[in-house]
Design a protein around this motif. Structure first.
Motif, PDB file in Angstrom:
ATOM      1  N   UNK A 139       0.835  -1.211   0.000  1.00 52.79           N
ATOM      2  CA  UNK A 139       0.000   0.000   0.000  1.00 52.79           C
ATOM      3  C   UNK A 139       0.868   1.259   0.000  1.00 52.79           C
ATOM      4  N   UNK A 140       1.870   1.308   0.857  1.00 52.27           N
ATOM      5  CA  UNK A 140       2.760   2.469   0.916  1.00 52.27           C
ATOM      6  C   UNK A 140       3.531   2.627  -0.397  1.00 52.27           C
ATOM      7  N   UNK A 141       3.959   1.509  -0.967  1.00 52.24           N
ATOM      8  CA  UNK A 141       4.695   1.552  -2.237  1.00 52.24           C
ATOM      9  C   UNK A 141       3.788   2.051  -3.375  1.00 52.24           C
ATOM     10  N   UNK A 142       2.522   1.626  -3.391  1.00 51.84           N
ATOM     11  CA  UNK A 142       1.591   2.100  -4.423  1.00 51.84           C
ATOM     12  C   UNK A 142       1.352   3.602  -4.281  1.00 51.84           C
ATOM     13  N   UNK A 143       1.222   4.057  -3.039  1.00 48.84           N
ATOM     14  CA  UNK A 143       1.008   5.482  -2.798  1.00 48.84           C
ATOM     15  C   UNK A 143       2.169   6.288  -3.357  1.00 48.84           C
ATOM     16  N   UNK A 144       3.396   5.872  -3.032  1.00 48.57           N
ATOM     17  CA  UNK A 144       4.573   6.607  -3.510  1.00 48.57           C
ATOM     18  C   UNK A 144       4.724   6.492  -5.026  1.00 48.57           C
ATOM     19  N   UNK A 145       4.439   5.318  -5.591  1.00 47.84           N
ATOM     20  CA  UNK A 145       4.521   5.143  -7.046  1.00 47.84           C
ATOM     21  C   UNK A 145       3.526   6.080  -7.737  1.00 47.84           C
ATOM     22  N   UNK A 146       2.325   6.199  -7.172  1.00 46.87           N
ATOM     23  CA  UNK A 146       1.326   7.118  -7.727  1.00 46.87           C
ATOM     24  C   UNK A 146       1.806   8.556  -7.727  1.00 46.87           C
ATOM     25  N   UNK A 147       2.568   8.938  -6.692  1.00 44.16           N
ATOM     26  CA  UNK A 147       3.146  10.285  -6.631  1.00 44.16           C
ATOM     27  C   UNK A 147       4.217  10.455  -7.697  1.00 44.16           C
ATOM     28  N   UNK A 148       5.096   9.478  -7.818  1.00 46.57           N
ATOM     29  CA  UNK A 148       6.191   9.556  -8.783  1.00 46.57           C
ATOM     30  C   UNK A 148       5.634   9.661 -10.208  1.00 46.57           C
ATOM     31  N   UNK A 149       4.651   8.822 -10.534  1.00 50.45           N
ATOM     32  CA  UNK A 149       4.088   8.803 -11.885  1.00 50.45           C
ATOM     33  C   UNK A 149       2.983   9.846 -12.092  1.00 50.45           C
ATOM     34  N   UNK A 150       2.588  10.538 -11.007  1.00 52.12           N
ATOM     35  CA  UNK A 150       1.534  11.555 -11.053  1.00 52.12           C
ATOM     36  C   UNK A 150       0.202  10.967 -11.545  1.00 52.12           C
ATOM     37  N   UNK A 152      -1.978   9.538  -9.075  1.00 52.89           N
ATOM     38  CA  UNK A 152      -2.836   9.516  -7.898  1.00 52.89           C
ATOM     39  C   UNK A 152      -2.685   8.251  -7.074  1.00 52.89           C
ATOM     40  N   UNK A 153      -3.265   8.291  -5.882  1.00 50.90           N
ATOM     41  CA  UNK A 153      -3.220   7.152  -4.965  1.00 50.90           C
ATOM     42  C   UNK A 153      -4.244   6.117  -5.409  1.00 50.90           C
ATOM     43  N   UNK A 154      -3.856   4.839  -5.349  1.00 48.16           N
ATOM     44  CA  UNK A 154      -4.729   3.773  -5.846  1.00 48.16           C
ATOM     45  C   UNK A 154      -4.675   2.546  -4.951  1.00 48.16           C
ATOM     46  N   UNK A 155      -5.717   1.715  -5.086  1.00 46.38           N
ATOM     47  CA  UNK A 155      -5.602   0.373  -4.539  1.00 46.38           C
ATOM     48  C   UNK A 155      -4.986  -0.481  -5.655  1.00 46.38           C
ATOM     49  N   UNK A 156      -4.793  -1.777  -5.420  1.00 45.67           N
ATOM     50  CA  UNK A 156      -4.094  -2.628  -6.384  1.00 45.67           C
ATOM     51  C   UNK A 156      -4.822  -2.689  -7.730  1.00 45.67           C
ATOM     52  N   UNK A 157      -6.124  -2.877  -7.692  1.00 46.15           N
ATOM     53  CA  UNK A 157      -6.902  -2.993  -8.929  1.00 46.15           C
ATOM     54  C   UNK A 157      -6.872  -1.674  -9.711  1.00 46.15           C
ATOM     55  N   UNK A 158      -7.030  -0.555  -8.996  1.00 43.48           N
ATOM     56  CA  UNK A 158      -7.005   0.753  -9.650  1.00 43.48           C
ATOM     57  C   UNK A 158      -5.631   1.041 -10.257  1.00 43.48           C
TER      58      UNK A 158
END
Length: 187
Positions: A139-150, A152-158
């Motif tokens: 979850x934390x890694x997805x949040x940061x990845x969403x920031x890096x790629x711009x 947004x924050x997502x769950x796994x499916x999103x």
């Protein structure tokens, strides 16, 4: 910075923040109480000049974004990370609390989903290998990845859907995961 498209925001305070940062017209959804009349305005705006959806990085913001996507295909998307949208006093989260620079950066890095059948570039297996699924830190890694790629924050499916929708290349994904790994090593 002048924006041609209409920017869809949640409320009046968001409009004030957008107009402070850029020269643009906005459409307000009045929070998650988005109704048919507002959706019709957004459809009309999309036909005339295009639309950028710029909602808060929280559940209601994601819900509004999903409703608009469902009713108005091919809208563009701008995203803010939670860190960029937190009020200075720590009480509140939203576009209205973002700095002019953060708003401008998000609007420069707008994503447009593709209307045609989307090729799967990054697979679920790639997400598992990158510890973005099925990992205690996913979850934390997805949040940061969403920031890096711009995106947004997502769950796994999103995350899987947005990577496809915005046609993030394998190279962009790999660079973002490498950056994420390097940041974790230096913590």
């Amino acid at each position: 910075m002048k924006i041609q498209e209409f920017i869809v925001v949640e409320g009046k305070d968001d409009t004030v923040a957008i107009k402070r940062a850029v020269d643009a017209d906005t459409i307000e959804t009045n929070g998650s109480a988005i109704n048919q009349k507002t959706l019709q305005r957004i459809k009309h705006a999309q036909q005339k000049r295009g639309v950028i959806v710029f909602t808060d990085p929280d559940y209601p913001g994601r819900r509004i974004r999903a409703i608009i996507e469902q009713h108005v295909p091919n809208v563009k998307h701008a995203f803010l990370s939670k860190e960029k949208a937190i009020a200075k006093n720590g009480n509140g989260l939203g576009v209205e609390h973002a700095s002019n620079e953060a708003i401008q950066k998000a609007l420069r890095e707008v994503y447009t989903p593709h209307a045609y059948d989307i090729e799967e570039i990054i697979t679920r297996e790639d997400l598992i290998m990158a510890n973005l699924l099925g990992n205690p830190q996913a979850k934390a890694r997805r949040t940061r990845l969403g920031e890096i790629l711009m995106i947004g924050e997502t769950n796994a499916k999103q995350l899987h859907k947005r990577l496809q929708m915005f046609q993030i290349s394998a190279e962009e994904f790999g660079e973002a995961v490498t950056q994420l790994n390097l940041e974790e090593q230096h913590e």
